[in-house]
Design a protein around this motif. Structure first.
Motif, PDB file in Angstrom:
ATOM      1  N   ASP A 154       0.867  -1.186   0.000  1.00 17.69           N
ATOM      2  CA  ASP A 154       0.000   0.000   0.000  1.00 17.69           C
ATOM      3  C   ASP A 154       0.897   1.227   0.000  1.00 17.69           C
ATOM      4  O   ASP A 154       1.386   1.664   1.043  1.00 17.69           O
ATOM      5  CB  ASP A 154      -0.915  -0.006   1.222  1.00 17.69           C
ATOM      6  CG  ASP A 154      -1.870   1.188   1.237  1.00 17.69           C
ATOM      7  OD1 ASP A 154      -1.888   1.946   0.246  1.00 17.69           O
ATOM      8  OD2 ASP A 154      -2.589   1.357   2.230  1.00 17.69           O
ATOM      9  N   THR A 155       1.151   1.747  -1.185  1.00 13.60           N
ATOM     10  CA  THR A 155       1.964   2.946  -1.323  1.00 13.60           C
ATOM     11  C   THR A 155       1.461   3.701  -2.546  1.00 13.60           C
ATOM     12  O   THR A 155       0.411   3.360  -3.093  1.00 13.60           O
ATOM     13  CB  THR A 155       3.466   2.596  -1.430  1.00 13.60           C
ATOM     14  OG1 THR A 155       4.254   3.790  -1.349  1.00 13.60           O
ATOM     15  CG2 THR A 155       3.778   1.844  -2.717  1.00 13.60           C
TER      16      THR A 155
ATOM     17  N   LYS B  86      -3.072  -1.991  -2.798  1.00 13.30           N
ATOM     18  CA  LYS B  86      -4.271  -1.328  -2.308  1.00 13.30           C
ATOM     19  C   LYS B  86      -4.218   0.176  -2.599  1.00 13.30           C
ATOM     20  O   LYS B  86      -4.077   1.015  -1.710  1.00 13.30           O
ATOM     21  CB  LYS B  86      -4.475  -1.560  -0.805  1.00 13.30           C
ATOM     22  CG  LYS B  86      -5.908  -1.211  -0.345  1.00 13.30           C
ATOM     23  CD  LYS B  86      -5.936  -0.348   0.898  1.00 13.30           C
ATOM     24  CE  LYS B  86      -5.398   1.014   0.771  1.00 13.30           C
ATOM     25  NZ  LYS B  86      -6.185   1.933  -0.151  1.00 13.30           N
ATOM     26  N   PRO B  87      -4.347   0.544  -3.871  1.00 11.71           N
ATOM     27  CA  PRO B  87      -4.434   1.981  -4.174  1.00 11.71           C
ATOM     28  C   PRO B  87      -5.851   2.490  -3.984  1.00 11.71           C
ATOM     29  O   PRO B  87      -6.806   1.710  -3.961  1.00 11.71           O
ATOM     30  CB  PRO B  87      -4.039   2.026  -5.658  1.00 11.71           C
ATOM     31  CG  PRO B  87      -4.558   0.717  -6.190  1.00 11.71           C
ATOM     32  CD  PRO B  87      -4.386  -0.289  -5.073  1.00 11.71           C
ATOM     33  N   ASN B  88      -5.997   3.796  -3.851  1.00  8.32           N
ATOM     34  CA  ASN B  88      -7.332   4.367  -4.015  1.00  8.32           C
ATOM     35  C   ASN B  88      -7.508   4.697  -5.496  1.00  8.32           C
ATOM     36  O   ASN B  88      -6.597   4.477  -6.306  1.00  8.32           O
ATOM     37  CB  ASN B  88      -7.541   5.579  -3.102  1.00  8.32           C
ATOM     38  CG  ASN B  88      -6.546   6.698  -3.358  1.00  8.32           C
ATOM     39  OD1 ASN B  88      -6.097   6.914  -4.484  1.00  8.32           O
ATOM     40  ND2 ASN B  88      -6.187   7.424  -2.308  1.00  8.32           N
TER      41      ASN B  88
ATOM     42  N   ALA C   1      -5.961  -6.622  -6.786  1.00  7.24           N
ATOM     43  CA  ALA C   1      -5.975  -5.192  -6.472  1.00  7.24           C
ATOM     44  C   ALA C   1      -7.222  -4.859  -5.664  1.00  7.24           C
ATOM     45  O   ALA C   1      -8.334  -5.181  -6.087  1.00  7.24           O
ATOM     46  CB  ALA C   1      -5.942  -4.354  -7.746  1.00  7.24           C
ATOM     47  N   LEU C   2      -7.023  -4.250  -4.517  1.00  7.03           N
ATOM     48  CA  LEU C   2      -8.110  -3.731  -3.699  1.00  7.03           C
ATOM     49  C   LEU C   2      -8.084  -2.217  -3.860  1.00  7.03           C
ATOM     50  O   LEU C   2      -7.166  -1.545  -3.380  1.00  7.03           O
ATOM     51  CB  LEU C   2      -7.912  -4.116  -2.229  1.00  7.03           C
ATOM     52  CG  LEU C   2      -8.858  -3.480  -1.208  1.00  7.03           C
ATOM     53  CD1 LEU C   2     -10.300  -3.881  -1.471  1.00  7.03           C
ATOM     54  CD2 LEU C   2      -8.438  -3.855   0.213  1.00  7.03           C
TER      55      LEU C   2
ATOM     56  N   SER D 214      -9.006  -0.616   5.902  1.00 11.27           N
ATOM     57  CA  SER D 214      -9.575  -1.472   4.862  1.00 11.27           C
ATOM     58  C   SER D 214      -8.609  -2.599   4.519  1.00 11.27           C
ATOM     59  O   SER D 214      -9.016  -3.762   4.374  1.00 11.27           O
ATOM     60  CB  SER D 214      -9.891  -0.649   3.609  1.00 11.27           C
ATOM     61  OG  SER D 214     -10.921   0.272   3.844  1.00 11.27           O
ATOM     62  N   LEU D 215      -7.338  -2.262   4.379  1.00  4.41           N
ATOM     63  CA  LEU D 215      -6.334  -3.290   4.095  1.00  4.41           C
ATOM     64  C   LEU D 215      -6.247  -4.295   5.239  1.00  4.41           C
ATOM     65  O   LEU D 215      -6.143  -5.503   5.010  1.00  4.41           O
ATOM     66  CB  LEU D 215      -4.980  -2.633   3.850  1.00  4.41           C
ATOM     67  CG  LEU D 215      -3.802  -3.566   3.573  1.00  4.41           C
ATOM     68  CD1 LEU D 215      -4.098  -4.519   2.425  1.00  4.41           C
ATOM     69  CD2 LEU D 215      -2.535  -2.758   3.296  1.00  4.41           C
TER      70      LEU D 215
END
Length: 313
Positions: free
Chosen positions: A167-168, A186-188, A223-224, A260-261
């Motif tokens: 997550d970065t 885990k991107p937005n 991918a989340l 969330s992660l």
């Protein structure tokens, strides 16, 4: 067991205002709080609050005031000695949950300190089910740092290496997708758009799916993609799903994506199917948004409202 790495931890100071922020004006705060933060630390706090074994690896100078906040969080931590002190991040929230953040750059790491951090992650990952590499990179650390961590862990542990979630954002995420082959990112939606170099309508789950499908499974296994108040999209090799969050009163959105992660990894560790992993991820993110500062949600904090999960393909 779950292991997290926070290369750039932060002492999160949150200021709650009784009215919207007025730029250039003088305002009195309603309350303040401090939390041991940084994305990996936030994930570790939520995992530990759920009763799961978790070790948080982080660079931390002996005597750094951040250590008091870390101990108060009751997280099992592997501290890698460095010379500089942890940064402080400032978040300002108003009664509607609107958040303004100021993030400082963090302590610069020497090449020897970078190597020591990687060695500590490799050692801590023995027997782990998941390794979460999360957050920005501090000064002195190359954009491909997470790639080197992934390679070192997989080289050392072979078939017993943990699944790896990252997550970065920015160049660090680009490097991971190009050369790291992570099991999960885990991107937005904005980070995914930057990564892909295209515009994405985050209100359209199928638009998110279309872009994520370029990466999954060719570059990353899963991918989340978090969409804030609109929920999240999960894209895996064998399917894609969208989840809608339950109704909540937003207090602070800081750390919601990290929670969330944590929810996803918790569900995955317990053997849940992809749709249920997404459901718990959204439930945890919603819980974090309903709490002050970067307080990590515990199971008792999870909203009880329905989280509809719909298959997209």
């Amino acid at each position: 067991m779950i292991v997290t790495l926070t290369a750039n931890p932060s002492l999160d100071r949150t200021v709650m205002l009784p009215a919207p922020l007025q730029v250039g004006d003088v305002q009195s705060a309603a309350s303040t709080r401090e939390d041991a933060g940084g994305k990996g630390i936030n994930v570790a706090r939520a995992v530990a609050a759920a009763g799961e074994d978790c070790t948080a690896v982080l660079p931390l100078a002996p005597g750094d005031p951040f250590d008091a906040a870390l101990r108060a969080a009751e997280v099992d931590a592997q501290r890698v000695p460095i010379r500089g002190n942890v940064r402080a991040n400032i978040a300002i929230t108003d009664p509607d949950g609107v958040t303004t953040k100021l993030n400082l750059p963090g302590a610069e790491l020497s090449p020897d300190e970078v190597s020591a951090v990687i060695d500590a992650v490799v050692a801590a990952s023995v027997g782990a089910r998941w390794l979460v590499l999360a957050g920005s990179l501090p000064p002195g650390v190359a954009d491909d740092f997470y790639v080197h961590v992934i390679r070192a862990v997989r080289r050392a542990h072979g078939a017993d290496a943990p699944l790896i979630a990252v997550d970065t954002s920015g160049p660090a995420l680009t490097a991971v997708v190009a050369d790291g082959a992570p099991d999960l990112i885990k991107p937005n939606d904005e980070e995914l758009a930057e990564l892909a170099g295209v515009a994405i309508d985050g209100a359209d789950p199928r638009a998110v799916l279309e872009v994520a499908r370029v990466l999954v499974p060719a570059r990353v296994r899963t991918a989340l993609v978090t969409l804030g108040a609109r929920g999240a999209v999960l894209v895996a090799a064998d399917g894609a799903w969208v989840a809608t969050p339950p109704p909540i009163q937003v207090v602070s959105t800081v750390g919601a994506g990290d929670s969330s992660l944590a929810g996803y990894v918790l569900a995955a560790t317990r053997g849940a199917e992809e749709g249920e992993r997404l459901r718990l991820a959204v439930r945890y993110g919603s819980a974090a948004a309903s709490l002050p500062g970067t307080k990590a949600p515990a199971p008792a904090d999870l909203p009880t409202g329905d989280v509809p999960v719909t298959r997209l393909d």
